[in-house]
Scaffold this active site. Structure first.
Site, PDB file in Angstrom:
ATOM      1  N   GLY A 253       0.752  -1.246   0.000  1.00  0.00           N
ATOM      2  CA  GLY A 253       0.000   0.000   0.000  1.00  0.00           C
ATOM      3  C   GLY A 253       0.774   1.282   0.000  1.00  0.00           C
ATOM      4  N   PRO A 291       4.759  -5.064  -0.607  1.00  0.00           N
ATOM      5  CA  PRO A 291       4.729  -3.917  -1.521  1.00  0.00           C
ATOM      6  C   PRO A 291       4.636  -4.350  -2.985  1.00  0.00           C
ATOM      7  CG  PRO A 291       6.971  -4.332  -0.801  1.00  0.00           C
ATOM      8  CD  PRO A 291       6.096  -5.312  -0.066  1.00  0.00           C
ATOM      9  N   ARG A 293       3.257  -1.605  -5.807  1.00  0.00           N
ATOM     10  CA  ARG A 293       3.451  -0.345  -6.519  1.00  0.00           C
ATOM     11  C   ARG A 293       4.820   0.292  -6.263  1.00  0.00           C
ATOM     12  NH1 ARG A 293      -1.068   2.867  -7.692  1.00  0.00           N
ATOM     13  NH2 ARG A 293      -2.133   1.662  -6.086  1.00  0.00           N
ATOM     14  N   ARG A 330      -5.822   3.474 -15.422  1.00  0.00           N
ATOM     15  CA  ARG A 330      -5.879   4.125 -14.108  1.00  0.00           C
ATOM     16  C   ARG A 330      -6.485   5.541 -14.150  1.00  0.00           C
ATOM     17  NH1 ARG A 330      -2.323   5.207 -11.111  1.00  0.00           N
ATOM     18  NH2 ARG A 330      -3.281   4.462  -9.207  1.00  0.00           N
ATOM     19  N   TYR A 334      -9.589   5.672 -11.696  1.00  0.00           N
ATOM     20  CA  TYR A 334      -9.395   6.331 -10.398  1.00  0.00           C
ATOM     21  C   TYR A 334      -9.174   7.832 -10.523  1.00  0.00           C
ATOM     22  CZ  TYR A 334      -7.795   1.480  -9.829  1.00  0.00           C
ATOM     23  OH  TYR A 334      -7.668   0.119  -9.884  1.00  0.00           O
ATOM     24  N   CYS A 361     -12.300   3.718 -29.021  1.00  0.00           N
ATOM     25  CA  CYS A 361     -13.509   4.317 -29.586  1.00  0.00           C
ATOM     26  C   CYS A 361     -14.449   4.839 -28.515  1.00  0.00           C
ATOM     27  CB  CYS A 361     -14.218   3.296 -30.450  1.00  0.00           C
ATOM     28  SG  CYS A 361     -13.182   2.810 -31.819  1.00  0.00           S
ATOM     29  N   GLU A 362     -13.937   5.644 -27.613  1.00  0.00           N
ATOM     30  CA  GLU A 362     -14.839   6.307 -26.674  1.00  0.00           C
ATOM     31  C   GLU A 362     -14.160   7.537 -26.082  1.00  0.00           C
ATOM     32  OE1 GLU A 362     -15.172   4.476 -22.584  1.00  0.00           O
ATOM     33  OE2 GLU A 362     -14.949   2.693 -23.815  1.00  0.00           O
TER      34      GLU A 362
HETATM   35  N1  LLP Z   1      -1.324  -6.907  -0.456  1.00  0.00           N
HETATM   36  C1  LLP Z   1      -2.622  -7.023  -0.724  1.00  0.00           C
HETATM   37  C2  LLP Z   1      -3.428  -7.964   0.049  1.00  0.00           C
HETATM   38  C3  LLP Z   1      -3.208  -6.242  -1.718  1.00  0.00           C
HETATM   39  O1  LLP Z   1      -4.511  -6.357  -1.968  1.00  0.00           O
HETATM   40  C4  LLP Z   1      -2.418  -5.344  -2.469  1.00  0.00           C
HETATM   41  C5  LLP Z   1      -2.994  -4.529  -3.528  1.00  0.00           C
HETATM   42  C6  LLP Z   1      -1.041  -5.285  -2.174  1.00  0.00           C
HETATM   43  C7  LLP Z   1      -0.536  -6.070  -1.160  1.00  0.00           C
HETATM   44  C8  LLP Z   1      -0.114  -4.383  -2.917  1.00  0.00           C
HETATM   45  O2  LLP Z   1      -0.419  -3.040  -2.752  1.00  0.00           O
HETATM   46  P1  LLP Z   1       0.555  -1.914  -3.332  1.00  0.00           P
HETATM   47  O3  LLP Z   1       1.840  -1.951  -2.556  1.00  0.00           O
HETATM   48  O4  LLP Z   1       0.763  -2.196  -4.783  1.00  0.00           O
HETATM   49  O5  LLP Z   1      -0.201  -0.660  -3.121  1.00  0.00           O
HETATM   50  N2  LLP Z   1      -5.287  -1.255  -9.266  1.00  0.00           N
HETATM   51  C9  LLP Z   1      -5.085  -0.278  -8.223  1.00  0.00           C
HETATM   52  C10 LLP Z   1      -4.389  -0.870  -7.040  1.00  0.00           C
HETATM   53  C11 LLP Z   1      -5.106  -2.050  -6.445  1.00  0.00           C
HETATM   54  C12 LLP Z   1      -4.330  -2.667  -5.321  1.00  0.00           C
HETATM   55  C13 LLP Z   1      -4.903  -3.972  -4.949  1.00  0.00           C
HETATM   56  N3  LLP Z   1      -4.216  -4.625  -3.881  1.00  0.00           N
HETATM   57  C14 LLP Z   1      -4.327   0.919  -8.770  1.00  0.00           C
HETATM   58  O6  LLP Z   1      -3.975   0.918  -9.953  1.00  0.00           O
HETATM   59  O7  LLP Z   1      -4.099   1.886  -8.075  1.00  0.00           O
END
Ligand code: LLP
Length: 433
Positions: A253, A291, A293, A330, A334, A361-362
């Site tokens: 996160g 992690p 992202r 994204r 979002y 096409c949108e």
């Molecule tokens: N652990 C769990 C249980 C998760 O559900 C996630 C992300 C992570 C770790 C990794 O989180 P990160 O470090 O990447 O923030 N598609 C969205 C993000 C969805 C994240 C889903 N779960 C976006 O593009 O912002």
């Protein structure tokens, strides 16, 4: 001033570029010692370019902060075999959220024992696949999943998996509603507040189909406020203390900066916040994180070619590139912000306001609602968007039967194609009649 010109005029902040980004003798951007112009000529556009040194540096930073195997790469952010191997080689385990992600990790040569299976609705088939492969841990999300594990156990499917229980701590992370997961109103996990978490612990302890080793939480994604993580650590540590379990996983996160105005904590700083909070609370368990992202986002950029520029006097100018919502949904999903620049003049001033759009096409096919570009941008220019390494390719689609872009890893002057561009035949690969 030309039409569409706005103040202030600012150049791209270099901190949004991958670690090895530099300017070549001809003024073009290089990454990993490779000219972006040459990469586009060799591999075509759109193209995902990943800086391998940057990826490795972020994996190492996470392993240094949390310890070998205690930083678990969330493969949903970006997964292909090369990435799975890279993260594993650097000392991370892998978080897989589906049977498909597990399949790719194992195909990359990562042992299933180094993988952790997630998901709020794992199928019987996925649980069986994971258990028979020898999965390292399963993060159990619901009582229904426990029923499925009991049934598999009764069918003689083994070995008995090591299990963490996903707890919903009731902590609301400050992020987009779609990616906040720690609040009570969530499809994920066992709620702490209503007693489900304790009931899940009791059931897991009594179950022959589960070896309960720890607790897990994940409050959301792209979170910038260290205080949210500290709060979740505190809530989890307090709940976990009397249970005396060996593992505590505090999820992923950590946010990243996508645009000039954003400033995210580093992985090392995030580690300090979490580990200090746990130490202060007397946590004895091994603390791990997941992690995604923060490992991959800023390692990559997407390179497009500008195809049309349409000024509408008194309204706005549309600049269209040869990709769009199929390689980066994204912004549409979002409202996420990005920056753009021209690799031929990476740090040129960007006085020209335009809406950067794709070729779908949108009208919703928008990459940047308010892009700022150099005034001399023209048809045929390469245009790059940095910080596109996470949740772009992995959430991409074939909308409009567009072929998904290739992925190139660059390092020390070498460009390695790790995922080729899809072909029209690939579009027919699953079409059986
Ligand atoms: N652990 C769990 C249980 C998760 O559900 C996630 C992300 C992570 C770790 C990794 O989180 P990160 O470090 O990447 O923030 N598609 C969205 C993000 C969805 C994240 C889903 N779960 C976006 O593009 O912002």
């Amino acid at each position: 001033m030309i039409a569409g010109t706005v103040a202030p005029v600012t150049a791209l902040p270099s901190r949004l570029l991958p670690d090895t980004a530099a300017i070549g003798d001809d003024g073009w951007l290089t990454v990993g010692g490779c000219s972006v112009r040459d990469l586009a000529a060799e591999f075509g556009t759109p193209l995902f370019v990943y800086d391998e040194a940057h990826l490795r540096a972020r994996c190492r930073e996470a392993v240094a902060a949390f310890g070998h195997g205690r930083a678990v790469y969330a493969t949903k952010a970006f997964l292909c075999r090369a990435m799975a191997r890279l993260a594993y080689d650097e000392g991370m385990r892998l978080d897989v959220a589906t049977g498909g992600e597990l399949h790719i990790a194992v195909a990359a040569g990562v042992p299933a024992s180094a993988c952790v299976l997630h998901g709020n609705n794992k199928s019987v088939a996925e649980l069986r696949q994971a258990i028979t492969a020898g999965i390292g841990q399963i993060v159990v999300d619901s009582f229904d999943e426990m029923d499925r594990l009991d049934a598999l156990h009764a069918d003689g499917i083994g070995p008995t998996p090591d299990v963490l229980l996903r707890i919903t701590p009731g902590v609301h992370a400050h992020t987009h509603e779609f990616i906040a997961t720690g609040q009570d109103d969530s499809k994920f996990g066992f709620n702490l507040g209503n007693g489900d978490a304790m009931r899940a612990v009791e059931r897991a302890r009594a179950s022959a189909s589960i070896r309960l080793v720890g607790l897990h939480c994940h409050i959301g994604s792209n979170v910038f406020a260290a205080s949210s993580f500290g709060k979740a650590a505190e809530v989890m540590a307090t709940f976990a203390a009397p249970l005396d379990l060996p593992e505590l996983v505090l999820g992923g996160g950590l946010g990243v900066s996508y645009v000039e105005s954003e400033e995210a904590p580093t992985i090392a700083q995030w580690g300090n916040v979490l580990l200090d909070a746990c130490a202060a609370l007397g946590v004895q368990a091994n603390v791990s994180v997941e992690p995604g992202r923060s490992i991959v986002a800023a390692a990559a950029m997407t390179v497009y070619e500008v195809g049309t520029i349409k000024p509408i006097p008194g309204v706005r100018t549309y600049v269209s590139v040869d990709g769009g919502m199929s390689d980066n949904p994204r912004p549409v999903l979002y409202g996420s912000g990005y920056e753009a620049f021209l690799p031929r003049a990476p740090f040129a001033e960007r006085p020209f306001a335009a809406r950067l759009v794709g070729k779908h096409c949108e009208s919703g096919d928008v990459l940047m609602f308010e892009a700022r570009l150099p005034a001399d941008v023209r048809v045929g220019d390469l245009l790059a968007m940095p910080v596109t390494g996470a949740y772009g390719r992995s959430m991409g689609s074939n909308y409009n039967a567009i072929t998904r872009p290739p992925v190139v890893f660059v390092s020390d002057g070498d460009a390695r194609l790790v995922v080729r561009r899809e072909t029209f035949d690939d579009l027919l690969a699953t079409d059986v009649d």
